[in-house]
Design an enzyme around this catalytic site. Structure first.
Site, PDB file in Angstrom:
ATOM      1  CB  SER B  95      -0.936  -0.048   1.207  1.00  0.00           C
ATOM      2  OG  SER B  95      -1.981   0.862   1.050  1.00  0.00           O
ATOM      3  CG  ASP B 219      -7.033  -3.212  -3.394  1.00  0.00           C
ATOM      4  OD1 ASP B 219      -7.713  -2.588  -2.559  1.00  0.00           O
ATOM      5  OD2 ASP B 219      -5.789  -3.237  -3.376  1.00  0.00           O
ATOM      6  CG  HIS B 247      -5.587  -2.430   0.316  1.00  0.00           C
ATOM      7  ND1 HIS B 247      -5.117  -2.076  -0.934  1.00  0.00           N
ATOM      8  CD2 HIS B 247      -4.865  -1.713   1.203  1.00  0.00           C
ATOM      9  CE1 HIS B 247      -4.159  -1.167  -0.791  1.00  0.00           C
ATOM     10  NE2 HIS B 247      -3.982  -0.940   0.494  1.00  0.00           N
TER      11      HIS B 247
END
Lengths: 438, 269
Positions: B95, B219, B247
């Site tokens: 991320s 996601d 995610h």
């Protein structure tokens, strides 16, 4: 809770109900009969309950696959959301029901925690209903695992939290407001405290001076004060005191005491006269319903041309004794017995003493925030006058700067045990090079 | 300050083997990787750490100034590389940490054998001027900050998440209860802003080290077109789409995620 997704709901309730209905025994007592009747009535009420409880429970039930896809949802939740079952089951994911911000929170906090722990409790989220309105909810999820410990699905209960959220928002706002106010108050207190102390101590020829003010709590202004200032004809005045109480009222007395002492010393510099004048001012000012008083020690410093160093006259009104740390390594406190609190009586008894501060000697004034500090090591759990005197003996001979540094270290060590403000002021007569050689 | 304790560094796996550094994203801490670590530690030296402000990092090291942009975090990563001295490492950034890897590799390419960008997004906010779709509006990000606030009372008070059994690694229980996903609300707000309001699209082209872009199939935070954008912008990068949904593929599909990391790090390390 929502355990019917995998067909686990049996009809045990129904079965038991019928059994009890048939099993009457007229030979038994009234109370047993009554109990049986009641159980039968409850059983009838519970008839067909599992499915109905699931569908019309006062909370939303949701079962999702591990990837979030909705596998089962109860009527209560569908009604809240305004969706038909077919629009959600197999088509939407749990996170699709959330607001975008809630979805971000779900992906970054909720889902990882649930994976890690197998359950997550009481998380505040907002659901988006079919007509676009938002429904604040409290969400609790558990992971259902199979016999082999493999995660199978996620069961979620959802409570309508509209009222609760409004209440929490109020709490949150109040808390944020309180946080801001506390920060403001701390700044204000610290600033006010500074105005009650001299920005710098006067530079006295032939004298090394140092001071330290320890703020016990930034939440309240303390009442300790000190100063060192020039008087006529090469003499100097110094004082250190402690107003009883804390906060704005104490700060007002501190301010009054400070300026009265400075003015009184100009008018009549004898230390007992200075304190007598302060006593009169405070006594007049606070003779009403709100008596205010302080302990204070005032010193008049006069250079001693014959012996070198300074001659110091100290007057005390109920203040802890000063301590002298000598060049020969000895240390003593300078008691002023009989001195009374300043401001409480129309004619307070002021006690005086004198000391000769020879080259290499150091005089230390302190407030009782230091000696009253809580510590497990001291008698009665306090640091104590005796401990301070021991420290003085260990330090002597010392300088003003070194003595104050040692006190600061001590305050650090005592830490939270120091629950009152502490002021310390030290004056030291440096030895000349020739004296050191002797 | 000792950077190892500042970032609560854990080094595990095979000594002397190529090093893989796993960097967690916004929200939780290095425990995010606990399911992929057993898969990786056979063949690699595995480095785990907590970003300052998260997990068991030293909270006193956090300052609003240093961590008001990704640069503070990038400095930390480069300091860790220098301190650990494991040779060129494969940096796996999940991320927001994917962009930390991009910035760090652009600054000191010689420190990196390769980058794995796991569920990356160079910019979460849509940019209508260029037609870029990050998936979120600025208002959405404000809403996230509200969500953080809404759980503030709970996080700071009674809610200590109860850990279910970790039969494989019981020592994790206590640690997780105390740290996992619990962040000082003040720090979380600042990190959320950095995470979701940074725009690193222009930095992607500066990456010269071998790069694997690994995105998830569904996601909600980093949609497929964002992964494709990252892939297109980084010269010579490879793109894989994992079967994992959500995610956090390292939790949802640890074997698949570890295999992708291992195959890449084994080839480039």
């Amino acid at each position: 809770m929502c355990g019917t997704d995998d067909g686990a709901a049996d009809d045990g309730g129904r079965g038991r109900g019928r059994d009890h209905g048939r099993g009457r025994d007229h030979g038994r007592g009234r109370s047993e009969d009554h109990q049986e009747n009641q159980e039968a009535r409850f059983s009838e009420l519970l008839e067909d309950s599992a499915e109905d409880l699931y569908e019309h429970a006062p909370c939303g039930y949701l079962s999702t696959l591990l990837d979030g896809r909705i596998a089962k949802i109860n009527t209560t939740l569908l009604d809240w959301l305004g969706y038909e079952r077919d629009a959600l089951v197999g088509r939407k994911r749990f996170s699709d029901l959330l607001t975008v911000g809630g979805r971000l929170y779900h992906e970054t906090h909720f889902a990882p925690l649930l994976r890690m722990q197998g359950e997550i409790n009481g998380i505040a989220l907002e659901l988006k209903t079919a007509d676009g309105t938002r429904l604040p909810v409290m969400v609790t999820s558990t992971v259902k695992t199979g016999g082999d410990g493999q995660a199978l699905l996620i069961r979620t209960t959802i409570f309508d939290a509209r009222d609760r959220r409004a209440y929490e928002n109020e709490l949150l706002r109040a808390r944020q407001e309180a946080d801001r106010e506390r920060d403001r108050l701390k700044v204000l207190n610290t600033t006010l405290q500074k105005t009650l102390l001299p920005p710098t101590l006067a530079n006295v020829p032939g004298l090394d001076v140092a001071a330290h003010y320890h703020i016990a709590s930034a939440d309240e202004v303390g009442g300790d004060f000190y100063d060192l200032f020039p008087l006529a004809a090469g003499t100097w005045g110094m004082f250190l005191g402690d107003v009883c109480g804390k906060g704005a009222a104490a700060a007002a007395v501190t301010s009054l005491a400070r300026y009265t002492l400075r003015a009184a010393a100009v008018y009549s510099p004898a230390p007992d006269a200075v304190l007598a004048n302060l006593n009169t001012v405070l006594n007049h000012e606070y003779n009403g319903t709100d008596p205010r008083f302080c302990t204070v020690i005032f010193g008049l410093l006069t250079p001693d041309p014959d012996q070198g160093g300074f001659h110091i006259t100290l007057a005390s009104g109920g203040h802890p004794p000063a301590m002298v740390m000598r060049h020969d390594g000895t240390a003593d406190s300078l008691p002023t017995p009989g001195g009374q609190l300043i401001g409480i009586l129309p004619n307070a008894n002021i006690a005086t003493t004198t000391v000769h501060l020879a080259p290499g000697d150091t005089l230390l004034l302190h407030t009782d925030g230091l000696t009253e500090a809580h510590t497990a090591a001291g008698p009665d759990g306090r640091y104590s006058d005796e401990a301070l005197l021991d420290l003085g003996r260990a330090l002597a001979p010392t300088t003003a700067t070194d003595a104050i540094t040692a006190i600061r270290d001590l305050l650090d060590t005592l830490g939270n045990g120091v629950d009152d403000d502490t002021a310390v002021l030290a004056v030291h007569v440096p030895r000349t090079t020739s004296e050191e050689q002797q | 300050m000792d950077v190892r304790s500042r970032n609560h560094v854990t080094v595990t796996g095979r000594t002397g083997a190529p090093a893989v550094m796993l960097a967690h994203g916004f929200g939780c801490d290095q425990n995010m990787w606990r399911l992929v670590v057993p898969e990786l530690e056979r063949d690699f030296t595995v480095v785990l750490f907590d970003h300052v402000g998260a997990g068991n990092s030293e909270l006193t090291a956090w300052s609003r100034d240093r961590y008001a942009s990704l640069d503070g975090y990038v400095d930390d990563v480069l300091e860790l590389c220098r301190e650990l001295d494991l040779g060129p490492i494969t940096f796996v950034g999940h991320s927001v940490s994917a962009m930390m890897g991009v910035l760090a590799a652009a600054r000191r390419p010689e420190a990196f054998a390769g980058l794995v960008l796991l569920a990356p997004s160079p910019c979460f906010v849509d940019d209508p001027a260029t037609g870029y779709r990050g998936g979120f509006s600025a208002e959405d990000i404000d809403e996230l900050l509200e969500s953080l606030d809404a759980n503030y009372l709970g996080w700071s008070g009674a809610m200590a998440p109860v850990i279910m059994g970790n039969p494989d690694r019981p020592e994790l229980g206590e640690e997780l209860t105390n740290s996992f996903c619990r962040t000082d609300p003040e720090i979380a707000r600042v990190f959320a802003r950095v995470t979701f309001l940074s725009d690193n699209r222009a930095d992607l082209a500066a990456v010269t080290v071998p790069t694997l872009v690994a995105q998830c199939s569904h996601d909600a935070i980093a949609p497929p077109e964002v992964g494709a954008f990252v892939h297109a912008q980084i010269p010579g990068s490879r793109l894989v789409t994992l079967n994992a949904t959500g995610h956090c593929p390292q939790l949802a599909a640890p074997e698949e995620t570890a295999a992708a990391i291992a195959a890449f790090a084994g080839a480039s390390g």
